[in-house]
Design a protein around this motif. Structure first.
Motif, short mmCIF file in Angstrom:
data_model
loop_
_atom_site.label_atom_id
_atom_site.label_comp_id
_atom_site.label_asym_id
_atom_site.label_seq_id
_atom_site.Cartn_x
_atom_site.Cartn_y
_atom_site.Cartn_z
N PRO A 272 0.76 -1.34 0.12
CA PRO A 272 0.13 0.15 0.04
C PRO A 272 0.83 1.31 -0.02
N ALA A 273 0.33 2.33 -0.46
CA ALA A 273 1.02 3.50 -0.51
C ALA A 273 1.32 3.94 0.80
N ALA A 274 2.63 4.35 0.96
CA ALA A 274 3.37 4.66 2.36
C ALA A 274 2.73 5.96 2.91
N ALA A 275 3.13 6.33 4.07
CA ALA A 275 2.54 7.63 4.59
C ALA A 275 3.49 8.75 3.85
N MET A 276 2.71 9.86 3.79
CA MET A 276 3.40 10.93 3.04
C MET A 276 4.00 11.83 4.33
N PRO A 277 5.27 12.21 4.28
CA PRO A 277 5.78 12.94 5.51
C PRO A 277 5.13 14.20 5.45
N HIS A 278 4.92 14.67 6.77
CA HIS A 278 4.28 16.01 6.78
C HIS A 278 5.16 17.17 6.34
N ASP A 279 6.42 16.85 6.66
CA ASP A 279 7.54 17.99 6.20
C ASP A 279 7.48 18.13 4.87
N ALA A 280 6.74 17.51 4.05
CA ALA A 280 6.75 17.54 2.48
C ALA A 280 6.06 18.67 1.91
N PRO B 87 1.85 0.54 -17.90
CA PRO B 87 0.86 0.70 -17.10
C PRO B 87 0.94 2.40 -16.73
N VAL B 88 -0.18 2.91 -16.12
CA VAL B 88 -0.02 4.33 -15.91
C VAL B 88 -0.61 4.53 -14.40
N ILE B 89 -0.27 5.06 -13.45
CA ILE B 89 -0.60 5.44 -12.16
C ILE B 89 -1.35 6.81 -12.35
N ALA B 90 -2.47 6.90 -11.95
CA ALA B 90 -3.25 8.11 -11.73
C ALA B 90 -4.13 8.46 -10.83
N GLN B 91 -4.47 9.48 -10.58
CA GLN B 91 -5.75 10.10 -9.76
C GLN B 91 -6.51 10.97 -10.53
N GLY B 92 -7.65 11.57 -9.96
CA GLY B 92 -8.45 12.35 -10.54
C GLY B 92 -7.94 13.78 -10.80
N GLN B 93 -8.47 14.56 -11.72
CA GLN B 93 -8.24 15.81 -11.96
C GLN B 93 -8.08 16.78 -10.74
N SER C 191 -0.33 16.39 -7.13
CA SER C 191 0.66 16.08 -8.06
C SER C 191 1.57 14.96 -7.19
N ALA C 192 2.07 15.61 -6.03
CA ALA C 192 3.34 14.89 -5.40
C ALA C 192 2.50 13.59 -4.77
N SER C 193 1.40 13.58 -4.46
CA SER C 193 0.77 12.11 -3.90
C SER C 193 0.70 11.19 -5.19
N VAL C 194 0.42 11.52 -6.26
CA VAL C 194 0.18 10.72 -7.42
C VAL C 194 1.87 10.11 -7.70
N ILE C 195 2.75 10.94 -7.75
CA ILE C 195 4.07 10.28 -7.95
C ILE C 195 4.74 9.71 -6.88
N PHE C 196 4.45 10.18 -5.56
CA PHE C 196 4.88 9.31 -4.50
C PHE C 196 4.25 7.95 -4.58
N ASP C 197 3.06 7.88 -4.86
CA ASP C 197 2.33 6.57 -4.91
C ASP C 197 2.91 5.78 -6.03
N ALA C 198 3.25 6.51 -6.96
CA ALA C 198 3.65 5.48 -8.27
C ALA C 198 5.21 5.34 -8.08
N VAL D 206 9.52 14.78 -1.56
CA VAL D 206 8.55 13.74 -1.34
C VAL D 206 9.32 12.15 -1.84
N LEU D 207 9.65 12.51 -3.08
CA LEU D 207 10.25 11.24 -3.69
C LEU D 207 11.63 10.80 -2.76
N LYS D 208 12.30 11.76 -2.24
CA LYS D 208 13.64 11.76 -1.34
C LYS D 208 13.10 10.80 -0.09
N LYS D 209 11.78 10.90 0.33
CA LYS D 209 11.52 10.12 1.52
C LYS D 209 11.60 8.37 1.37
N ILE D 210 11.22 8.05 -0.01
CA ILE D 210 11.46 6.87 -0.27
C ILE D 210 12.98 6.43 -0.78
N ASP D 211 13.22 7.28 -1.79
CA ASP D 211 14.78 7.11 -2.27
C ASP D 211 15.44 8.50 -2.27
#
Length: 378
Positions: free
Chosen positions: A26-34, A228-234, A238-245, A281-286
């Protein structure tokens, strides 16, 4: 304190694709400091105050066409693609009208280079160097001068001829940026096709949530290319979509993740903050992600492209360039201006509409495609 995303990403699977494993993490938690407010970026007012007003941008809200992945049009040479450019036509006209080797020819050459968007400083430097050599009688005729010009131009571009190597990380994260109408989403689709054809597992992130059309365009590219494409609604974050991807790419063992972002003007501070947020946000994973910040530039915008690159570099650290729309009516000289000003790798150039027209940048092939046919093979 951590918080979790409320929206689940919706994936658009390609036709006949194998369903994603149920064990996907599942999608990991998004850091608040992002949050954008905490970015370690220069003050936007200071960074953008020196930028000249951008030229009017072409509208992005228009019907789009995605080439059929099963159709492979005949691959045309660099010369065929570039011979109609303003740069090529200007040089051909100049040397056919004024074949005599003298200072007047060099003066006109300088004007031709400036008109073709090579830039005043680069054009002046090139021509003055040729003028000194001419006065030393190094050239027997105008043809020898043209050969020397070719060498100077190739030498200017050779240092930025550095192809993108996506094998250093897994998944290798490519974050694409650029202003409205440059062909960013189309470039992503063509890159996905290229990497898929190389046997790499590719995942796309529809991070341009500002325009519904951009999400649909990326989904269409994904479907045509079995990616495959990871997407959310309009209007999703944007950071959330890319984080989950990135989470999905890691869990599935994807080789490359290519993330789209909203097309934006380099003077729009809030949107530029969003780019910095995505990177954090990406740096929280890598910690090393994104591994490439690939800026897409419209080759027809001339010197305004130089201003765009300057501002994006200050905000998000551009590491490579794609210059599109260089076939046909493009002047073509902005590639030289960018090389001289920044020295950033030019990863690819767009020479047409089909997927195969996104070419790995080749300095010699590019210069030979611009010069009169008596030089180079195209």
């Amino acid at each position: 304190m951590l918080k979790f995303w409320k929206k689940k990403p919706a994936e658009t699977p390609p036709p006949d694709a194998t369903p994603a494993p149920a064990a996907d993490a599942p999608a990991a938690a998004m850091p608040h400091d992002a949050d954008a407010a905490s970015l370690d970026t220069p003050a936007l007012g200071e960074v953008l105050s020196e930028a000249p007003p951008p030229a009017e941008q072409p509208a992005e809200e228009q019907p789009f066409e995605v080439p059929d992945a099963d159709v492979a049009p005949a691959r045309r040479s660099w010369r065929e693609r570039l011979s109609g450019s303003g740069f090529a036509r200007g040089l051909t006209s100049l040397f056919s009208r004024h074949p005599k080797l003298d200072d007047a020819l060099l003066d006109e050459l300088e004007t031709t280079l400036i008109t073709a968007d090579v830039g005043i400083e680069a054009s002046t430097s090139l021509v003055e160097n040729l003028r000194r050599r001419m006065h030393k009688r190094e050239f027997a005729d105008a043809s020898a001068l043209l050969a020397a010009l070719r060498m100077e131009l190739v030498q200017l571009l050779t240092p930025v001829q550095r192809p993108l190597d996506v094998s250093g990380h897994k998944p290798y994260v490519v974050l694409t940026v650029g202003i409205n109408g440059v062909g960013k989403t189309t470039t992503i689709g063509k890159l996905a096709r290229r990497y898929r054809d190389e046997g790499r597992a590719v995942l796309l992130a529809a991070g341009d949530t500002f325009r519904a059309a951009a999400v649909e365009q990326l989904k269409t590219w994904g479907a045509r290319n079995s990616v495959p494409v990871i997407a959310q609604g309009q209007d999703a974050d944007s950071a959330s979509v890319i984080f989950d991807a990135l989470q999905a790419a890691r869990s599935r063992g994807a080789d490359v993740l290519i993330a789209d972002t909203a097309g934006r003007l380099h003077t729009q501070g809030g949107l530029m903050d969003e780019l910095g947020k995505i990177a954090r946000v990406l740096k929280k994973i890598d910690a090393e992600a994104p591994h490439e910040v690939l800026m897409v530039i419209d080759g027809t915008t001339g010197q305004n492209a130089v201003s765009q690159v300057r501002q994006f570099r200050q905000i998000v650290g551009v590491s490579g360039l794609v210059v599109t729309k260089l076939d046909g009516t493009a002047k073509g000289g902005v590639v030289f201006a960018l090389a001289r000003e920044f020295g950033l790798p030019i990863r690819y150039v767009g020479l047409g509409e089909s997927a195969t027209d996104l070419r790995v940048f080749d300095a010699e092939a590019y210069v030979d495609g611009l010069l009169p046919a008596s030089l180079g093979q195209g």
